[in-house]
Design an enzyme around this catalytic site. Structure first.
Site, PDB file in Angstrom:
ATOM      1  N   ARG A 150      44.651  38.208  57.490  1.00  0.00           N
ATOM      2  CA  ARG A 150      44.514  38.630  56.192  1.00  0.00           C
ATOM      3  C   ARG A 150      45.446  38.050  55.066  1.00  0.00           C
ATOM      4  O   ARG A 150      45.738  38.260  54.078  1.00  0.00           O
ATOM      5  CB  ARG A 150      44.993  40.139  56.414  1.00  0.00           C
ATOM      6  CG  ARG A 150      43.773  41.126  56.566  1.00  0.00           C
ATOM      7  CD  ARG A 150      44.506  42.589  57.029  1.00  0.00           C
ATOM      8  NE  ARG A 150      45.492  42.676  57.813  1.00  0.00           N
ATOM      9  CZ  ARG A 150      46.067  44.025  58.425  1.00  0.00           C
ATOM     10  NH1 ARG A 150      45.450  44.960  58.250  1.00  0.00           N
ATOM     11  NH2 ARG A 150      46.989  43.849  59.169  1.00  0.00           N
ATOM     12  N   ARG A 151      45.467  36.587  55.943  1.00  0.00           N
ATOM     13  CA  ARG A 151      46.300  35.944  54.935  1.00  0.00           C
ATOM     14  C   ARG A 151      45.327  34.246  54.809  1.00  0.00           C
ATOM     15  O   ARG A 151      45.999  33.410  54.386  1.00  0.00           O
ATOM     16  CB  ARG A 151      47.547  35.401  55.957  1.00  0.00           C
ATOM     17  CG  ARG A 151      48.398  36.434  56.288  1.00  0.00           C
ATOM     18  CD  ARG A 151      49.553  36.058  57.184  1.00  0.00           C
ATOM     19  NE  ARG A 151      50.251  37.360  57.564  1.00  0.00           N
ATOM     20  CZ  ARG A 151      51.320  37.229  58.335  1.00  0.00           C
ATOM     21  NH1 ARG A 151      51.734  36.183  58.841  1.00  0.00           N
ATOM     22  NH2 ARG A 151      52.187  38.310  58.661  1.00  0.00           N
ATOM     23  N   CYS A 170      42.896  28.995  35.301  1.00  0.00           N
ATOM     24  CA  CYS A 170      42.303  30.357  34.859  1.00  0.00           C
ATOM     25  C   CYS A 170      41.977  31.115  36.468  1.00  0.00           C
ATOM     26  O   CYS A 170      42.399  32.068  36.504  1.00  0.00           O
ATOM     27  CB  CYS A 170      41.013  30.096  34.176  1.00  0.00           C
ATOM     28  SG  CYS A 170      41.408  29.494  32.412  1.00  0.00           S
ATOM     29  N   SER A 192      42.046  34.760  33.427  1.00  0.00           N
ATOM     30  CA  SER A 192      41.421  34.505  32.141  1.00  0.00           C
ATOM     31  C   SER A 192      40.056  34.009  32.328  1.00  0.00           C
ATOM     32  O   SER A 192      39.918  33.138  33.074  1.00  0.00           O
ATOM     33  CB  SER A 192      42.297  33.667  31.248  1.00  0.00           C
ATOM     34  OG  SER A 192      41.605  33.401  29.984  1.00  0.00           O
ATOM     35  N   ASP A 194      36.312  33.082  30.129  1.00  0.00           N
ATOM     36  CA  ASP A 194      35.472  32.776  29.294  1.00  0.00           C
ATOM     37  C   ASP A 194      34.090  33.184  29.705  1.00  0.00           C
ATOM     38  O   ASP A 194      33.548  32.479  30.480  1.00  0.00           O
ATOM     39  CB  ASP A 194      35.477  31.358  28.793  1.00  0.00           C
ATOM     40  CG  ASP A 194      34.422  30.851  27.696  1.00  0.00           C
ATOM     41  OD1 ASP A 194      33.403  31.970  27.357  1.00  0.00           O
ATOM     42  OD2 ASP A 194      34.584  29.783  27.411  1.00  0.00           O
ATOM     43  N   ASN A 202      31.930  29.679  37.325  1.00  0.00           N
ATOM     44  CA  ASN A 202      32.801  30.246  38.315  1.00  0.00           C
ATOM     45  C   ASN A 202      32.258  30.813  39.608  1.00  0.00           C
ATOM     46  O   ASN A 202      32.583  30.820  40.753  1.00  0.00           O
ATOM     47  CB  ASN A 202      34.104  30.854  37.773  1.00  0.00           C
ATOM     48  CG  ASN A 202      34.571  30.310  36.585  1.00  0.00           C
ATOM     49  OD1 ASN A 202      35.009  31.032  35.673  1.00  0.00           O
ATOM     50  ND2 ASN A 202      35.254  29.216  36.824  1.00  0.00           N
ATOM     51  N   HIS A 232      36.953  37.846  28.519  1.00  0.00           N
ATOM     52  CA  HIS A 232      36.673  37.923  27.010  1.00  0.00           C
ATOM     53  C   HIS A 232      35.495  36.995  26.591  1.00  0.00           C
ATOM     54  O   HIS A 232      35.042  36.344  27.470  1.00  0.00           O
ATOM     55  CB  HIS A 232      37.876  37.122  26.283  1.00  0.00           C
ATOM     56  CG  HIS A 232      38.324  35.687  27.122  1.00  0.00           C
ATOM     57  ND1 HIS A 232      39.110  35.431  28.009  1.00  0.00           N
ATOM     58  CD2 HIS A 232      37.882  34.370  26.722  1.00  0.00           C
ATOM     59  CE1 HIS A 232      39.282  34.376  28.150  1.00  0.00           C
ATOM     60  NE2 HIS A 232      38.438  33.578  27.527  1.00  0.00           N
ATOM     61  N   ILE A 233      35.115  37.307  25.449  1.00  0.00           N
ATOM     62  CA  ILE A 233      33.752  36.573  24.900  1.00  0.00           C
ATOM     63  C   ILE A 233      34.369  36.259  23.491  1.00  0.00           C
ATOM     64  O   ILE A 233      34.743  37.061  22.701  1.00  0.00           O
ATOM     65  CB  ILE A 233      32.648  37.795  24.463  1.00  0.00           C
ATOM     66  CG1 ILE A 233      32.254  38.370  25.910  1.00  0.00           C
ATOM     67  CG2 ILE A 233      31.623  37.127  23.921  1.00  0.00           C
ATOM     68  CD1 ILE A 233      31.131  39.445  25.742  1.00  0.00           C
ATOM     69  N   TYR A 234      34.312  34.989  23.185  1.00  0.00           N
ATOM     70  CA  TYR A 234      34.803  34.363  21.967  1.00  0.00           C
ATOM     71  C   TYR A 234      33.579  34.654  20.730  1.00  0.00           C
ATOM     72  O   TYR A 234      32.808  34.972  21.137  1.00  0.00           O
ATOM     73  CB  TYR A 234      34.850  32.747  22.104  1.00  0.00           C
ATOM     74  CG  TYR A 234      36.193  32.295  22.963  1.00  0.00           C
ATOM     75  CD1 TYR A 234      37.402  32.549  22.312  1.00  0.00           C
ATOM     76  CD2 TYR A 234      36.021  31.750  24.213  1.00  0.00           C
ATOM     77  CE1 TYR A 234      38.520  32.122  22.907  1.00  0.00           C
ATOM     78  CE2 TYR A 234      37.053  31.528  24.798  1.00  0.00           C
ATOM     79  CZ  TYR A 234      38.111  31.474  24.405  1.00  0.00           C
ATOM     80  OH  TYR A 234      39.371  31.123  25.206  1.00  0.00           O
TER      81      TYR A 234
END
EC number: 2.1.1.45
Length: 289
Positions: A150-151, A170, A192, A194, A202, A232-234
């Site tokens: 679990r490491r 991020c 964070s 986008d 990602n 977040h949505i710019y």
């Protein structure tokens, strides 16, 4: 992908518009989780066309431990261009060059690239040399020797080096899990995100990493779990997000890896292939730096 559309709708409907470190306000929502079943196809977004070769090159760049954009520029990958350019503009050597002129210099002048193409100790450095520790090598060896551990964790958040990075990470921590069926899953924590520009990259990048690690550890890729801190949505992406929400997801493509590769650091771009990728048209958006 329905999971991605659900995430967009969640943030659009429940987030709050607020200021941030960039010049562009964003709708922000704290704490989300999405799950992508890797047994049902490769999770490459179909509600807009994705430049997936750029995603693959970036992952290979991370795995090389590199932090200079020269490799990316040489392979026509533009996703990191803005940060070194903005840094260059602050230097006494800046002569009002456009970003295109800056990138051309990076491409053609090795000494210029060495001086101004550097991002600092970002992802690749921390993956391969976190205060002297090669986390990727250690991770793979641990999966081979002790797969139920679990490491099985890689951390990119290095407080002692954050100040030297042009952009602090991020996607900053990821963990692998092998179940009793020998199936490998990955969970990413992203501080964070986008949602319009970054998150589709990602999802595909860490899913690809999971498939690659599964191959070299003789496990089977099972699931990618994406946990986000500030989703977040710019403000200048809202129309694009709404356009995506009107589009129905198409069948996911298939990822094909060169089965002869047994060492993750031996993968090259020609060893990674996407088959049967169909998508809606591309939707452009400006990156917030």
């Amino acid at each position: 992908m329905k999971e991605y559309k659900d995430l967009l709708k969640l943030v659009l409907d429940n987030g709050i518009m607020q200021e941030n470190r960039t010049d562009t306000d964003a709708i922000a929502y704290f704490g989300t989780q999405s799950r992508y079943d890797l047994t049902k196809g490769f999770p490459l977004l179909t509600t807009k066309k994705m430049a997936y070769k750029a995603i693959f090159h970036e992952l290979l760049w991370f795995l090389k431990g590199e932090t200079n954009i020269k490799y990316l520029v040489d392979n026509n990958v533009k996703i990191w261009n803005e940060w070194p350019y903005e840094n260059y503009k602050k230097s006494p050597y800046f002569k009002n060059e456009s970003i295109d002129e800056f990138i051309l210099k990076i491409k053609e002048d090795d000494s210029f690239a060495k001086q101004f193409g550097e991002l600092g100790p970002v992802y690749g450095r921390q993956w391969r040399n976190f205060n002297g520790v090669d986390q990727i090598t250690n991770l793979i060896e641990e999966i081979k020797k002790n797969k139920y551990s679990r490491r099985l964790i890689v951390s990119v958040w290095n407080p002692s080096e954050i100040k030297n990075m042009l952009l602090p990470p991020c996607h900053c921590l990821f963990q692998f899990f092998v179940n009793s069926k020998n199936e490998l899953s990955c969970q990413l924590y992203q501080r964070s995100a986008d949602l319009f520009l970054g998150v589709p990259f990602n999802i595909a990048s860490y899913s690809l990493l999971t498939y690659m690690i599964a191959q070299v550890t003789n496990t089977t890729a099972k699931e990618f779990v994406h946990t986000i801190g500030v989703a977040h949505i710019y403000n200048n992406h809202i129309d694009q997000v709404k356009e995506q929400l009107t589009r129905e997801p198409l069948q996911l493509p298939t990822l094909v890896l060169n089965k002869n590769i047994k060492n993750i650091f031996d993968f090259k771009i020609e060893d990674i292939e996407i088959k049967d990728y169909n998508s809606h048209p591309a939707i452009k958006g400006k990156v917030a730096v």
